[in-house]
Write an enzyme that holds these catalytic residues in place. Sequence first.
Site, PDB file in Angstrom:
ATOM      1  N   ARG A  80      -2.619  -5.343 -18.949  1.00 22.36           N
ATOM      2  CA  ARG A  80      -2.474  -3.973 -18.419  1.00 22.36           C
ATOM      3  C   ARG A  80      -3.806  -3.259 -18.284  1.00 22.36           C
ATOM      4  O   ARG A  80      -3.933  -2.292 -17.537  1.00 22.36           O
ATOM      5  CB  ARG A  80      -1.493  -3.164 -19.291  1.00 22.36           C
ATOM      6  CG  ARG A  80      -1.225  -1.757 -18.770  1.00 22.36           C
ATOM      7  CD  ARG A  80      -0.020  -1.081 -19.404  1.00 22.36           C
ATOM      8  NE  ARG A  80      -0.018  -1.194 -20.846  1.00 22.36           N
ATOM      9  CZ  ARG A  80      -0.753  -0.454 -21.689  1.00 22.36           C
ATOM     10  NH1 ARG A  80      -1.560   0.479 -21.204  1.00 22.36           N
ATOM     11  NH2 ARG A  80      -0.684  -0.633 -22.986  1.00 22.36           N
ATOM     12  N   TYR A 115       3.842   4.414   6.082  1.00 20.23           N
ATOM     13  CA  TYR A 115       4.840   3.559   5.445  1.00 20.23           C
ATOM     14  C   TYR A 115       5.891   4.423   4.735  1.00 20.23           C
ATOM     15  O   TYR A 115       5.546   5.390   4.038  1.00 20.23           O
ATOM     16  CB  TYR A 115       4.127   2.629   4.459  1.00 20.23           C
ATOM     17  CG  TYR A 115       5.069   1.749   3.697  1.00 20.23           C
ATOM     18  CD1 TYR A 115       5.721   0.704   4.344  1.00 20.23           C
ATOM     19  CD2 TYR A 115       5.326   1.976   2.351  1.00 20.23           C
ATOM     20  CE1 TYR A 115       6.611  -0.092   3.644  1.00 20.23           C
ATOM     21  CE2 TYR A 115       6.202   1.180   1.655  1.00 20.23           C
ATOM     22  CZ  TYR A 115       6.845   0.151   2.310  1.00 20.23           C
ATOM     23  OH  TYR A 115       7.724  -0.640   1.632  1.00 20.23           O
ATOM     24  N   ASP A 129      -4.690   2.849   4.070  1.00 16.06           N
ATOM     25  CA  ASP A 129      -3.810   1.703   3.863  1.00 16.06           C
ATOM     26  C   ASP A 129      -4.173   0.684   4.949  1.00 16.06           C
ATOM     27  O   ASP A 129      -3.882   0.890   6.120  1.00 16.06           O
ATOM     28  CB  ASP A 129      -2.348   2.164   3.978  1.00 16.06           C
ATOM     29  CG  ASP A 129      -1.356   1.042   3.696  1.00 16.06           C
ATOM     30  OD1 ASP A 129      -1.712  -0.132   3.923  1.00 16.06           O
ATOM     31  OD2 ASP A 129      -0.220   1.339   3.278  1.00 16.06           O
ATOM     32  N   LYS A 147       2.141  -8.421   1.860  1.00 12.47           N
ATOM     33  CA  LYS A 147       2.190  -8.758   3.279  1.00 12.47           C
ATOM     34  C   LYS A 147       1.163  -9.856   3.601  1.00 12.47           C
ATOM     35  O   LYS A 147       1.268 -10.942   3.071  1.00 12.47           O
ATOM     36  CB  LYS A 147       1.986  -7.489   4.107  1.00 12.47           C
ATOM     37  CG  LYS A 147       2.800  -6.287   3.607  1.00 12.47           C
ATOM     38  CD  LYS A 147       4.305  -6.503   3.692  1.00 12.47           C
ATOM     39  CE  LYS A 147       5.104  -5.475   2.887  1.00 12.47           C
ATOM     40  NZ  LYS A 147       4.830  -4.080   3.160  1.00 12.47           N
TER      41      LYS A 147
END
Length: 383
Positions: free
Chosen positions: A44, A98, A170, A195
């Site tokens: 993390r 998006y 993005d 993607k």
Amino acid sequence: MTLKHTNCVHAGTMHDENTGGVNTPIYTSTSFEYLDRTRVYYPRYSNIPNQFAVVKKMCALENKESGIVFSSGMAAITAAVLSKVKADDHAIFPASIYGGTASFVKNVFGDYNLDYDFVDTMDVDTIKQIVKPNTKMIYLETPSNPLLEIIDIKSICTFAKEHGITTIIDNTFATPINQNPDSLGVDLVVHSATKYLGGHSDICAGIVLGASKDIKSVKRLSLNFGGSLNAESSYLLERSIKTLGIRMEKINQNAMNIAAFLSGNCKIGKVYYPGLPTHKGYEIAKEQMTGFGGVISFELGNQDPIEFQKKLKIIKPSVSLGAVESIICSPALTSHYHMSSEQRKKIGVTDKLLRLSVGIEDSADLIEDLKQAMCNCSCNQGD
Ligand SMILES: *Cc1c(COP(=O)(O)O)cnc(C)c1O
């Protein structure tokens, strides 16, 4: 000087000291010894070797200093955005972003006293009218989903810099192979690695890249939010990006062929692809992109879009995008389902619109598949 394809393959690979193996070893531990060590490893904290390997490779490709890999694109986007806006700040977003990002802004910003505007036309003139003294961030997404609208990145970043406003982009649709936002002045670059970076429909991940000082503030949040990527997925992502360059070259080529075929076919209505000289954003796309990517949207003439999709043999009707296999979907039934038919029509996302994510198959086969799925109706019946 190292170039894109070389960086795809080599950047970030960790040498395997024990065996001389050519791949980064997978470090699966979540518990690491801490005595007599200067660094404490923990997934993390985004400091395990497999996460580093992906980040280093992407830093080389996006020309950024530092980064953090996440367990989804949205984890990356939310951490990046919230690292730049605090209570009472204002942020500007393009109207066509998006759906998940739009929903985050609309449903979460208000709870934390964050002010925002969505802008239909993302150009400097419009932004000048909307910008406020407390505007801290301008968010960009180009090409957009699903109509492949193009934003002039450089002009907006120049304006933003003059006003001390941070820019985030993005870059999922373009990938670093087709568009390098850093060279156009963008501060932070985010990706849904689910993607093209992953590219095989089998990894859900995201990444944020930027200057070390900016990534430090993203990290402050990511430590608290969690959302880190595990070692196995990090390794798989690292491996996938090795072929990003050749995949994108083939995808660019295929998409160009298919867009040309579709725009010349009388059974097809509007075709949206930034590589077509008839596309609204073509001139800017040509300036700021080195390839036009793999997403094409188009309208069928008289045919029912569901019937058309069911007749396809190679191209699968499925959601998401950016993989080796070609897939197709109706935005009206997927990403834009939450809007009324009227609202959708207003922004150009008609019920007849289909979004095709072109893969790396042979474009002749894909064109044949599209052709055989078209109706036997005559061409000049109009709408
Ligand atoms: C899919 C996608 C996202 C969200 O990514 P997840 O990995 O699904 O969280 C963000 N931006 C764009 C452009 C996308 O296509």
